[in-house]
Write an enzyme that holds these catalytic residues in place. Structure first.
Site, PDB file in Angstrom:
ATOM      1  N   SER A  76      33.599   0.160  39.362  1.00  0.00           N
ATOM      2  CA  SER A  76      33.560   1.618  39.187  1.00  0.00           C
ATOM      3  C   SER A  76      34.959   2.209  39.247  1.00  0.00           C
ATOM      4  O   SER A  76      35.693   1.986  40.222  1.00  0.00           O
ATOM      5  CB  SER A  76      32.739   2.264  40.312  1.00  0.00           C
ATOM      6  OG  SER A  76      31.382   2.120  40.066  1.00  0.00           O
ATOM      7  N   HIS A 104      31.901   3.654  34.075  1.00  0.00           N
ATOM      8  CA  HIS A 104      31.681   2.348  33.421  1.00  0.00           C
ATOM      9  C   HIS A 104      31.552   2.610  31.921  1.00  0.00           C
ATOM     10  O   HIS A 104      30.488   3.028  31.440  1.00  0.00           O
ATOM     11  CB  HIS A 104      30.418   1.668  33.967  1.00  0.00           C
ATOM     12  CG  HIS A 104      30.543   1.215  35.386  1.00  0.00           C
ATOM     13  ND1 HIS A 104      30.839  -0.080  35.739  1.00  0.00           N
ATOM     14  CD2 HIS A 104      30.447   1.915  36.545  1.00  0.00           C
ATOM     15  CE1 HIS A 104      30.909  -0.175  37.060  1.00  0.00           C
ATOM     16  NE2 HIS A 104      30.674   1.031  37.572  1.00  0.00           N
ATOM     17  N   HIS A 126      24.049  -2.720  37.140  1.00  0.00           N
ATOM     18  CA  HIS A 126      23.640  -2.765  38.544  1.00  0.00           C
ATOM     19  C   HIS A 126      22.115  -2.756  38.621  1.00  0.00           C
ATOM     20  O   HIS A 126      21.451  -2.168  37.759  1.00  0.00           O
ATOM     21  CB  HIS A 126      24.162  -1.530  39.300  1.00  0.00           C
ATOM     22  CG  HIS A 126      25.630  -1.269  39.126  1.00  0.00           C
ATOM     23  ND1 HIS A 126      26.133  -0.615  38.018  1.00  0.00           N
ATOM     24  CD2 HIS A 126      26.691  -1.564  39.910  1.00  0.00           C
ATOM     25  CE1 HIS A 126      27.454  -0.524  38.137  1.00  0.00           C
ATOM     26  NE2 HIS A 126      27.818  -1.095  39.267  1.00  0.00           N
ATOM     27  N   TYR A 136      20.299  -0.948  40.493  1.00  0.00           N
ATOM     28  CA  TYR A 136      19.737   0.405  40.617  1.00  0.00           C
ATOM     29  C   TYR A 136      19.600   1.129  39.281  1.00  0.00           C
ATOM     30  O   TYR A 136      18.936   2.156  39.182  1.00  0.00           O
ATOM     31  CB  TYR A 136      20.559   1.254  41.600  1.00  0.00           C
ATOM     32  CG  TYR A 136      21.983   1.538  41.152  1.00  0.00           C
ATOM     33  CD1 TYR A 136      22.264   2.480  40.171  1.00  0.00           C
ATOM     34  CD2 TYR A 136      23.050   0.851  41.719  1.00  0.00           C
ATOM     35  CE1 TYR A 136      23.566   2.721  39.755  1.00  0.00           C
ATOM     36  CE2 TYR A 136      24.343   1.082  41.314  1.00  0.00           C
ATOM     37  CZ  TYR A 136      24.595   2.016  40.328  1.00  0.00           C
ATOM     38  OH  TYR A 136      25.883   2.250  39.912  1.00  0.00           O
ATOM     39  N   GLU A 137      20.254   0.588  38.234  1.00  0.00           N
ATOM     40  CA  GLU A 137      20.090   1.213  36.911  1.00  0.00           C
ATOM     41  C   GLU A 137      18.705   0.901  36.341  1.00  0.00           C
ATOM     42  O   GLU A 137      18.319   1.450  35.311  1.00  0.00           O
ATOM     43  CB  GLU A 137      21.184   0.714  35.955  1.00  0.00           C
ATOM     44  CG  GLU A 137      22.565   1.216  36.332  1.00  0.00           C
ATOM     45  CD  GLU A 137      23.664   0.630  35.455  1.00  0.00           C
ATOM     46  OE1 GLU A 137      23.854   1.121  34.336  1.00  0.00           O
ATOM     47  OE2 GLU A 137      24.332  -0.328  35.911  1.00  0.00           O
ATOM     48  N   ALA A 179      34.211  -1.424  43.525  1.00  0.00           N
ATOM     49  CA  ALA A 179      34.512  -0.388  44.509  1.00  0.00           C
ATOM     50  C   ALA A 179      33.539  -0.601  45.664  1.00  0.00           C
ATOM     51  O   ALA A 179      32.373  -0.922  45.431  1.00  0.00           O
ATOM     52  CB  ALA A 179      34.289   0.984  43.886  1.00  0.00           C
ATOM     53  N   MET A 194      27.355  -2.509  45.665  1.00  0.00           N
ATOM     54  CA  MET A 194      26.096  -2.604  44.911  1.00  0.00           C
ATOM     55  C   MET A 194      26.213  -3.536  43.701  1.00  0.00           C
ATOM     56  O   MET A 194      25.504  -3.353  42.711  1.00  0.00           O
ATOM     57  CB  MET A 194      25.675  -1.203  44.439  1.00  0.00           C
ATOM     58  CG  MET A 194      25.579  -0.160  45.537  1.00  0.00           C
ATOM     59  SD  MET A 194      25.191   1.480  44.877  1.00  0.00           S
ATOM     60  CE  MET A 194      25.598   2.522  46.289  1.00  0.00           C
ATOM     61  N   SER A 195      27.110  -4.517  43.768  1.00  0.00           N
ATOM     62  CA  SER A 195      27.306  -5.352  42.569  1.00  0.00           C
ATOM     63  C   SER A 195      27.908  -6.711  42.937  1.00  0.00           C
ATOM     64  O   SER A 195      27.822  -7.155  44.080  1.00  0.00           O
ATOM     65  CB  SER A 195      28.250  -4.634  41.595  1.00  0.00           C
ATOM     66  OG  SER A 195      29.571  -4.597  42.132  1.00  0.00           O
ATOM     67  N   ASN A 202      36.106   4.185  50.150  1.00  0.00           N
ATOM     68  CA  ASN A 202      35.636   5.154  51.159  1.00  0.00           C
ATOM     69  C   ASN A 202      35.275   4.370  52.412  1.00  0.00           C
ATOM     70  O   ASN A 202      35.104   3.156  52.362  1.00  0.00           O
ATOM     71  CB  ASN A 202      34.399   5.901  50.633  1.00  0.00           C
ATOM     72  CG  ASN A 202      33.292   4.948  50.219  1.00  0.00           C
ATOM     73  OD1 ASN A 202      33.373   4.284  49.175  1.00  0.00           O
ATOM     74  ND2 ASN A 202      32.267   4.838  51.038  1.00  0.00           N
ATOM     75  N   HIS A 247      30.234   9.432  44.860  1.00  0.00           N
ATOM     76  CA  HIS A 247      30.772   8.673  43.724  1.00  0.00           C
ATOM     77  C   HIS A 247      32.107   9.253  43.234  1.00  0.00           C
ATOM     78  O   HIS A 247      32.961   8.518  42.737  1.00  0.00           O
ATOM     79  CB  HIS A 247      29.727   8.647  42.599  1.00  0.00           C
ATOM     80  CG  HIS A 247      30.036   7.678  41.488  1.00  0.00           C
ATOM     81  ND1 HIS A 247      30.290   6.337  41.719  1.00  0.00           N
ATOM     82  CD2 HIS A 247      30.134   7.845  40.141  1.00  0.00           C
ATOM     83  CE1 HIS A 247      30.536   5.730  40.554  1.00  0.00           C
ATOM     84  NE2 HIS A 247      30.452   6.622  39.590  1.00  0.00           N
TER      85      HIS A 247
END
Ligand SMILES: O=P(O)(O)O[C@@H]1C[C@H](O)[C@@H](CO)O1
Length: 293
Positions: free
Chosen positions: A37, A68, A90, A92-93, A120, A223-224, A247, A261
């Protein structure tokens, strides 16, 4: 050409996509890079680009996440042929896990030997600062604990064995190379190493979840990356991976911090130049046969 979600893509499906790509470009990459990301600028480093929008590539999913771009870029990096995913997929997509990792098998079939994964991530290690780059030395595959693994389903031995080893998932020589290159570039202050944990997302972690992961020894959460690393190792490619700590994962009920995000993308912009230099210098040191020079 689109298989059922739970059946995955056959070897022939992957080969068809690989052959389609090889017919469109003379570049024969041995290094494949995946941009996390806000890190798509890595692809812009490539010279003599031949780029494809994901929507034009047979079997490819579409990028749906801001940051992306959804382009597969072939080119050279300081003379070395590379391919770069400017945008990844990902869980979640809503994509089945086999679809998320399809491009990694395409990498293999077009001749890639070394995969460099970037992401990230939220920092859990209390010594980490926003903007640190964490070289991934190991992972926790949380979706995997629930049976969500990109290798579930029938195994095709043409890709790899049924039960691949993961204790050597992240190539130690490449980790050392990253440390050495980072020192040479003067990045010692913000170059770290640690353990990455993948969660399904898209919600960021609760305080209780972050505390639990911290207790488990996780240094950064995202998440990846892990599904891609598993597929790459299964088919015998070397894997290097890094997280940009964009973060802090919030672990204190008094904290005012809220993961978002926009901050993730903003931190990516701020560290883009150093990250590009680290990755491009590493690429020049990876020999064709994957030795470290
Ligand atoms: O593709 P990566 O893992 O870099 O993306 C991270 C995880 C989420 O997709 C997003 C959250 O901001 O960034």
């Amino acid at each position: 050409m689109f298989p059922e979600a739970n059946k995955g893509y056959s070897y022939e499906d992957c080969k068809a996509t690989a052959d389609w790509l090889l017919a469109q470009t003379d570049v024969r990459p041995t290094v494949g890079i995946v941009c996390g990301s806000g890190l798509g600028g890595l692809a812009d480093m490539l010279k003599d680009q031949v780029a494809f929008n994901y929507k034009d590539i047979p079997n490819f999913p579409q990028s749906t996440v801001h940051g992306h771009a959804g382009r597969l870029v072939f080119g050279t990096l300081k003379g070395r042929p590379c391919v770069c995913m400017q945008g990844r997929f990902h869980l979640y997509e809503g994509y089945p896990i086999h679809k998320i990792t399809l491009p990694i098998r395409i990498f293999k079939l077009i001749g890639v030997e070394t995969v460099m994964l970037t992401n990230a991530a939220g920092g859990l290690n209390q010594d980490f600062k926003v903007g640190d780059i964490m070289i991934i030395k190991d992972h926790l595959n949380m979706p995997g604990f629930a049976g969500i693994n990109p290798l579930s389903g029938p195994n095709d031995e043409r890709f790899g064995v049924r039960f691949p080893c993961m204790s050597d998932a992240y190539d130690r020589e490449l980790q050392q190379m990253a440390m050495d290159v980072g020192q040479e570039l003067g990045y010692g202050d913000f170059l770290k190493e640690g353990i990455y944990c993948v969660l399904g997302g898209p919600s960021f972690e609760t305080i209780a979840e972050s505390r639990m992961l911290h207790k488990l020894g996780v240094d950064a959460v995202g998440m990846s990356t892990v599904p891609e690393a598993i597929i790459a190792r299964h088919c015998g490619m070397r894997v290097f991976a890094l997280s940009l700590i964009t973060n802090h994962a919030v672990m204190d009920y008094d904290s005012e911090e809220k993961a978002n995000h926009e901050e993730v993308l903003q931190t990516g912009k701020q560290r883009a130049e150093q990250l590009e230099r680290l990755v491009s210098t590493m690429v020049t040191k990876i020999e064709h046969n994957n030795n470290y020079v």
